[in-house]
Design a protein around this motif. Structure first.
Motif, PDB file in Angstrom:
ATOM      1  N   VAL A 281       0.849  -1.155  -0.008  1.00  0.00           N
ATOM      2  CA  VAL A 281      -0.050  -0.049  -0.058  1.00  0.00           C
ATOM      3  C   VAL A 281       0.881   1.312  -0.006  1.00  0.00           C
ATOM      4  CG1 VAL A 281      -1.686   1.308   1.347  1.00  0.00           C
ATOM      5  CG2 VAL A 281      -2.001  -1.232   0.976  1.00  0.00           C
ATOM      6  N   ALA A 282       1.886   1.379   0.947  1.00  0.00           N
ATOM      7  CA  ALA A 282       2.750   2.390   1.007  1.00  0.00           C
ATOM      8  C   ALA A 282       3.627   2.846  -0.460  1.00  0.00           C
ATOM      9  CB  ALA A 282       3.814   2.313   1.957  1.00  0.00           C
ATOM     10  N   TYR A 283       3.980   1.823  -1.086  1.00  0.00           N
ATOM     11  CA  TYR A 283       4.389   1.859  -2.190  1.00  0.00           C
ATOM     12  C   TYR A 283       3.612   2.233  -3.503  1.00  0.00           C
ATOM     13  CZ  TYR A 283       9.323   0.716  -0.960  1.00  0.00           C
ATOM     14  OH  TYR A 283      10.414   0.832  -0.243  1.00  0.00           O
ATOM     15  N   THR A 284       2.504   1.836  -3.338  1.00  0.00           N
ATOM     16  CA  THR A 284       1.353   2.239  -4.443  1.00  0.00           C
ATOM     17  C   THR A 284       0.920   3.654  -4.056  1.00  0.00           C
ATOM     18  OG1 THR A 284       0.424  -0.097  -4.365  1.00  0.00           O
ATOM     19  CG2 THR A 284      -0.998   1.513  -5.228  1.00  0.00           C
ATOM     20  N   VAL A 285       1.037   3.842  -3.020  1.00  0.00           N
ATOM     21  CA  VAL A 285       0.556   5.421  -2.593  1.00  0.00           C
ATOM     22  C   VAL A 285       1.510   6.550  -2.665  1.00  0.00           C
ATOM     23  CG1 VAL A 285      -0.893   6.940  -0.869  1.00  0.00           C
ATOM     24  CG2 VAL A 285      -1.530   4.689  -1.272  1.00  0.00           C
ATOM     25  N   PHE A 286       2.977   5.964  -2.383  1.00  0.00           N
ATOM     26  CA  PHE A 286       3.929   6.939  -2.230  1.00  0.00           C
ATOM     27  C   PHE A 286       4.978   6.088  -3.129  1.00  0.00           C
ATOM     28  CE2 PHE A 286       1.624   7.636   1.820  1.00  0.00           C
ATOM     29  CZ  PHE A 286       1.225   8.870   1.585  1.00  0.00           C
ATOM     30  N   PRO A 287       4.940   5.968  -4.346  1.00  0.00           N
ATOM     31  CA  PRO A 287       5.928   5.389  -5.178  1.00  0.00           C
ATOM     32  C   PRO A 287       7.243   6.025  -4.951  1.00  0.00           C
ATOM     33  CG  PRO A 287       4.472   6.595  -6.583  1.00  0.00           C
ATOM     34  CD  PRO A 287       3.930   6.825  -5.144  1.00  0.00           C
ATOM     35  N   LYS A 288       8.274   5.129  -4.887  1.00  0.00           N
ATOM     36  CA  LYS A 288       9.649   5.567  -4.592  1.00  0.00           C
ATOM     37  C   LYS A 288      10.046   6.102  -6.099  1.00  0.00           C
ATOM     38  CE  LYS A 288      14.185   4.417  -3.176  1.00  0.00           C
ATOM     39  NZ  LYS A 288      15.114   3.171  -2.509  1.00  0.00           N
ATOM     40  N   ARG A 289      10.778   7.384  -6.629  1.00  0.00           N
ATOM     41  CA  ARG A 289      10.813   7.713  -7.484  1.00  0.00           C
ATOM     42  C   ARG A 289      12.564   7.707  -7.907  1.00  0.00           C
ATOM     43  NH1 ARG A 289       6.091   8.702  -9.070  1.00  0.00           N
ATOM     44  NH2 ARG A 289       4.994  10.284  -8.135  1.00  0.00           N
ATOM     45  N   ARG A 290      12.833   7.589  -8.858  1.00  0.00           N
ATOM     46  CA  ARG A 290      14.091   7.386  -9.347  1.00  0.00           C
ATOM     47  C   ARG A 290      14.662   8.839  -9.046  1.00  0.00           C
ATOM     48  NH1 ARG A 290      16.729   3.859 -12.821  1.00  0.00           N
ATOM     49  NH2 ARG A 290      14.795   2.994 -13.431  1.00  0.00           N
ATOM     50  N   PRO A 291      15.876   8.562  -8.442  1.00  0.00           N
ATOM     51  CA  PRO A 291      16.521   9.897  -8.228  1.00  0.00           C
ATOM     52  C   PRO A 291      16.978  10.598  -9.426  1.00  0.00           C
ATOM     53  CG  PRO A 291      17.885   8.057  -7.291  1.00  0.00           C
ATOM     54  CD  PRO A 291      16.818   7.586  -8.055  1.00  0.00           C
ATOM     55  N   ARG A 292      16.998  12.002  -9.347  1.00  0.00           N
ATOM     56  CA  ARG A 292      17.367  12.772 -10.476  1.00  0.00           C
ATOM     57  C   ARG A 292      18.894  12.606 -10.635  1.00  0.00           C
ATOM     58  NH1 ARG A 292      13.950  18.105 -10.870  1.00  0.00           N
ATOM     59  NH2 ARG A 292      11.873  17.351 -10.916  1.00  0.00           N
ATOM     60  N   ASN A 293      19.362  12.651 -11.967  1.00  0.00           N
ATOM     61  CA  ASN A 293      20.883  12.456 -12.161  1.00  0.00           C
ATOM     62  C   ASN A 293      21.305  14.086 -12.188  1.00  0.00           C
ATOM     63  OD1 ASN A 293      23.263  12.336 -13.298  1.00  0.00           O
ATOM     64  ND2 ASN A 293      22.780  10.634 -14.594  1.00  0.00           N
ATOM     65  N   ALA A 294      22.004  14.429 -11.402  1.00  0.00           N
ATOM     66  CA  ALA A 294      22.636  15.918 -11.594  1.00  0.00           C
ATOM     67  C   ALA A 294      23.533  15.978 -12.693  1.00  0.00           C
ATOM     68  CB  ALA A 294      23.542  16.081 -10.304  1.00  0.00           C
ATOM     69  N   ALA A 295      24.208  15.244 -13.267  1.00  0.00           N
ATOM     70  CA  ALA A 295      24.775  15.198 -14.629  1.00  0.00           C
ATOM     71  C   ALA A 295      24.044  15.487 -15.786  1.00  0.00           C
ATOM     72  CB  ALA A 295      25.878  14.052 -14.822  1.00  0.00           C
ATOM     73  N   THR A 296      22.795  15.195 -15.963  1.00  0.00           N
ATOM     74  CA  THR A 296      22.019  15.345 -17.080  1.00  0.00           C
ATOM     75  C   THR A 296      21.265  16.583 -16.740  1.00  0.00           C
ATOM     76  OG1 THR A 296      20.440  13.822 -16.362  1.00  0.00           O
ATOM     77  CG2 THR A 296      21.993  12.854 -17.702  1.00  0.00           C
ATOM     78  N   GLY A 297      21.102  17.100 -15.506  1.00  0.00           N
ATOM     79  CA  GLY A 297      20.221  18.071 -15.250  1.00  0.00           C
ATOM     80  C   GLY A 297      18.681  17.557 -15.129  1.00  0.00           C
ATOM     81  N   GLY A 298      18.364  16.375 -15.199  1.00  0.00           N
ATOM     82  CA  GLY A 298      17.021  15.884 -15.338  1.00  0.00           C
ATOM     83  C   GLY A 298      16.630  15.388 -14.101  1.00  0.00           C
TER      84      GLY A 298
END
Length: 185
Positions: free
Chosen positions: A168-185
Motif C-alpha cells: 500500500v505504501a509503495y502504491t500510494v507513495f511510489p519511490k521515484r528514481r533519483p534525478r541525475n545531476a549530470a544530465t540536469g534531469g
C-alpha cells in the motif's frame, strides 16, 4: 525439542540447496543437482510429521508448534522463489548464465513487485493458518491448543502490517528514481 528441529530444518534447507547447486553447476552433475533440489521439500515433511507426532502424543501446543506451522506455510509460499533466486546466481557465476534478475526499485513496477511478494506472503499465511486449524481440530482440546489460536492472530497482524507498510505504501507513495545531476534531469 521442536525449536531445535525447526532450526535443523532451516539449516538442512540451505545445505541441500547449496549441495544441489554445487552439483548442478561447478561439478557439472545436473541430474544429481536436480535430485538434491527435489529433496528440499522433504525437509518440510519431516517437520510436519514431527509436529503431528508431538501433538498426537499428548503435548500441549507451545510457541514452537505455532512456529513450525508458520515455517511450513512460508516455506511453501517462498521456497520455490528462494531456490530460483539462488539458482540464477549460481548459473550466472558458474555456467555463464545471464545476470540475475533484480527486483524493480522505483515506481509502479516496484509497487507491483511489492504486491506480488505480499501475495506470496498471503499464501504462506493461508497455508500456516490451515495447518494451525488442522492441528486444533486434530487435538480437539481447546486448553491444549490455545497457543495455536494465538498464532493465527499473530500471523494476521504481521500480514496486515506488511500490507500497509509495503504494497500500500509503495502504491500510494511510489519511490521515484533519483534525478541525475549530470544530465540536469
Amino acid at each position: 525439542m521442536l525449536v531445535g528441529l525447526i532450526v535443523a530444518c532451516e539449516v538442512a534447507f540451505w545445505v541441500l540447496l547449496l549441495a544441489g547447486l554445487v552439483a548442478r553447476y561447478p561439478l557439472r552433475r545436473p541430474r544429481l543437482g536436480g535430485a538434491l533440489l527435489l529433496a528440499v521439500p522433504l525437509i518440510d515433511l519431516v517437520l510436519l510429521a514431527a509436529t503431528i507426532v508431538d501433538l498426537r502424543g499428548g503435548a500441549t501446543a507451545t510457541f514452537a508448534h505455532g512456529l513450525a506451522a508458520a515455517y511450513l506455510g512460508f516455506s511453501v509460499a517462498f521456497g520455490h522463489s528462494m531456490v530460483r533466486w539462488a539458482d540464477q546466481r549460481f548459473a550466472h557465476r558458474f555456467a555463464g548464465g545471464p545476470p540475475p534478475v533484480r527486483p524493480p526499485r522505483y515506481g509502479l513496477a516496484r509497487a507491483r513487485s511489492e504486491w506480488r511478494e505480499w501475495g506470496k506472503g498471503m499464501l504462506g499465511w493461508a497455508v500456516a493458518c490451515a495447518l494451525l486449524l488442522a492441528a486444533i481440530v486434530l487435538v480437539g482440546d481447546a486448553e491444549r491448543t490455545r497457543e495455536l489460536e494465538s498464532w493465527i492472530g499473530r500471523l494476521s497482524l504481521v500480514m496486515a502490517g506488511w500490507l500497509v507498510f509495503w504494497p500500500v505504501a509503495y502504491t500510494v507513495f511510489p519511490k521515484r528514481r533519483p534525478r541525475n545531476a549530470a544530465t540536469g534531469g
